[in-house]
Design a protein around this motif. Sequence first.
Motif, mmCIF file in Angstrom:
data_model
loop_
_atom_site.group_PDB
_atom_site.id
_atom_site.type_symbol
_atom_site.label_atom_id
_atom_site.label_comp_id
_atom_site.label_asym_id
_atom_site.label_seq_id
_atom_site.Cartn_x
_atom_site.Cartn_y
_atom_site.Cartn_z
ATOM 1 N N UNK A 86 0.993 -1.271 -0.047
ATOM 2 C CA UNK A 86 0.025 0.042 0.080
ATOM 3 C C UNK A 86 0.872 1.314 -0.040
ATOM 4 N N UNK A 87 1.857 1.281 0.561
ATOM 5 C CA UNK A 87 2.886 2.332 0.653
ATOM 6 C C UNK A 87 3.332 2.827 -0.822
ATOM 7 N N UNK A 88 3.812 1.887 -1.470
ATOM 8 C CA UNK A 88 4.262 2.116 -2.699
ATOM 9 C C UNK A 88 3.201 2.616 -3.799
ATOM 10 N N UNK A 89 1.924 2.343 -3.394
ATOM 11 C CA UNK A 89 0.826 2.831 -4.268
ATOM 12 C C UNK A 89 0.361 4.054 -3.802
ATOM 13 N N UNK A 119 5.841 9.316 3.223
ATOM 14 C CA UNK A 119 5.649 7.840 3.961
ATOM 15 C C UNK A 119 5.878 7.695 5.235
ATOM 16 N N UNK A 120 7.144 7.766 5.591
ATOM 17 C CA UNK A 120 7.683 7.726 6.998
ATOM 18 C C UNK A 120 6.845 8.368 7.997
ATOM 19 N N UNK A 121 6.216 9.524 7.869
ATOM 20 C CA UNK A 121 5.468 10.253 8.659
ATOM 21 C C UNK A 121 3.967 9.206 8.815
ATOM 22 N N UNK A 122 3.416 8.890 7.725
ATOM 23 C CA UNK A 122 2.320 8.468 7.663
ATOM 24 C C UNK A 122 2.422 7.075 8.408
#
Length: 144
Positions: A86-89, A119-122
């Motif tokens: 999901x992160x790469x999308x 992404x890191x924050x999420x």
Amino acid sequence: MHISTKCSVAIHCLIFIYEYGDTKKVTSELLSLSSGTNSVTIRNILSALKKDGIISIKFGTGGATMNCPLNEITLYRICKAIEPDFLTKLFGIHSSPSPFCPIGKKIHNVLDISYQKIQEDLCSSMKSITMEDVIAEYTLLCGT
């Protein structure tokens, strides 16, 4: 930006399982009715949650129950179980910027740095919210 609705359906299912799993046989058909989601999709979600160890499913008679403490189930863990990539999308980057343009030839590197930070924050935020928190909000809103 995009996180699949499957993650919210999974959270819906987990709340339902938490509320009713000890007193009712929680099946994919019942979860399908509750969430308004196709039962095949529900079965795929339950399978992913079971594979991650979040829930147990009784074979034969059916029925899902929680398999670990709520404070060990984070939103990140749920989304990762349901959609491992999901992160790469999360962000799409246009695929064909001009290699002859000073901006075009560097835009992917520039955006990669910014998007990585997001992404890191999420991830950090999603890891800080547990099903215990979600259930507490549910309980507060429902007055139960």
